[in-house]
Design an enzyme around this catalytic site. Structure first.
Site, short mmCIF file in Angstrom:
data_model
loop_
_atom_site.label_atom_id
_atom_site.label_comp_id
_atom_site.label_asym_id
_atom_site.label_seq_id
_atom_site.Cartn_x
_atom_site.Cartn_y
_atom_site.Cartn_z
N TYR A 92 47.35 -10.34 1.57
CA TYR A 92 46.59 -9.62 0.53
C TYR A 92 47.08 -8.18 0.46
O TYR A 92 47.35 -7.67 -0.64
CB TYR A 92 45.10 -9.66 0.84
CG TYR A 92 44.27 -8.82 -0.10
CD1 TYR A 92 43.82 -9.33 -1.31
CD2 TYR A 92 43.93 -7.50 0.22
CE1 TYR A 92 43.06 -8.56 -2.18
CE2 TYR A 92 43.18 -6.72 -0.64
CZ TYR A 92 42.75 -7.26 -1.84
OH TYR A 92 42.01 -6.47 -2.69
N SER A 135 44.73 -1.36 -4.23
CA SER A 135 43.76 -1.28 -3.13
C SER A 135 44.17 -0.18 -2.17
O SER A 135 45.36 0.18 -2.10
CB SER A 135 43.71 -2.62 -2.39
OG SER A 135 42.97 -2.52 -1.18
#
Length: 253
Positions: free
Chosen positions: A151, A138
């Site tokens: 996360y 990400s």
């Protein structure tokens, strides 16, 4: 990597980026096998894409991963592409009391899931021509989002793990590629239509353009400034990014 005539296995293939990648590989003439926890969703995706196959798989369960891998390899011995895509994105509070069950689930899914899946397939991949391992990290691997600190940390870990894998596999035929999506308008949190989110179709189009090269990272252009996180000055970049998100938060349904 070559984009046609592969046999592709992808985790988290029933929605969002995973489904879109699976369907694009399918349109390009590859044999695609998707996986996920819910058979009804898998059946729905494969019904919409005749010729695509599926297997039930829970990446948090080592036995489930091993059983799924054995099933896939028995049916598709030519498998040469594995994509670690499955992930969850709950909010957390790094400045307060954490929900331990949520934290364990997040780490088990986002970090240990790809570790388990890779472990189950890697010896097979080493024997295949044009073998590719793709890990989905990400933009938050490079610039963490404070409201999703755990996360972001799992994605930074996947980036680090990918670097180690690439080095250790350097003398094999397995190519290791990292994709690092920006905020893409999917249902990972929920589909918002926010102007800051990259449309899914645009993300898939650019990502596949990048995958079709010899690059070891298939990172869309809007992520590149974050990928070039300026070392000792990263705190300034991270603080500016998170202040902008405080002032203009992601809307919550």
């Amino acid at each position: 990597m070559k984009l046609t005539h592969n046999t592709v296995f992808i985790t988290g293939g029933t929605s969002g980026i995973g489904r879109a990648m699976a369907e694009q590989f399918h349109r390009l003439g590859n044999q695609v096998i998707i996986s996920g926890r819910r058979k009804a969703l898998l059946d729905s995706v494969t019904a919409a894409n005749p010729g695509m196959d599926s297997v039930v798989l829970d990446v948090t369960d080592a036995a489930s991963v091993q059983a799924a891998a054995e099933s896939v390899l028995s049916r598709y011995p030519a498998l040469n592409v594995v994509i670690n895509n499955a992930g969850i994105m709950p909010f957390d509070n790094a400045a307060g009391v954490q929900d331990d069950a949520m934290a364990v689930s997040l780490l088990n899914t986002n970090l240990l899931g790809p570790v388990r899946v890779t472990s189950a397939f890697i010896e097979h991949l080493k024997k295949q021509p044009d073998a590719v391992l793709i890990n989905n990290s990400s933009i938050l691997a490079f610039i963490p989002l404070a409201s999703n600190a755990l996360y972001s940390a799992t994605k930074a870990a996947i980036h680090s793990y990918t670097l180690s894998q690439r080095f250790l596999l350097r003398d094999t035929g397995v190519k290791v590629i990292e994709i690092s999506p920006p905020w893409v308008d999917t249902d990972l949190i929920y589909r918002s239509g926010d102007d800051r989110a990259m449309p899914l179709d645009a993300f898939i189009s650019e990502t596949f353009e990048k995958l079709g090269t010899d690059n070891i990272e298939a990172i869309v252009d809007r992520v590149l400034p974050a990928r070039a996180n300026p070392g000792a000055n990263e705190h300034t970049v991270v603080n500016q990014f998170n202040q902008s998100m405080v002032e203009n938060p992601i809307p919550v349904a």
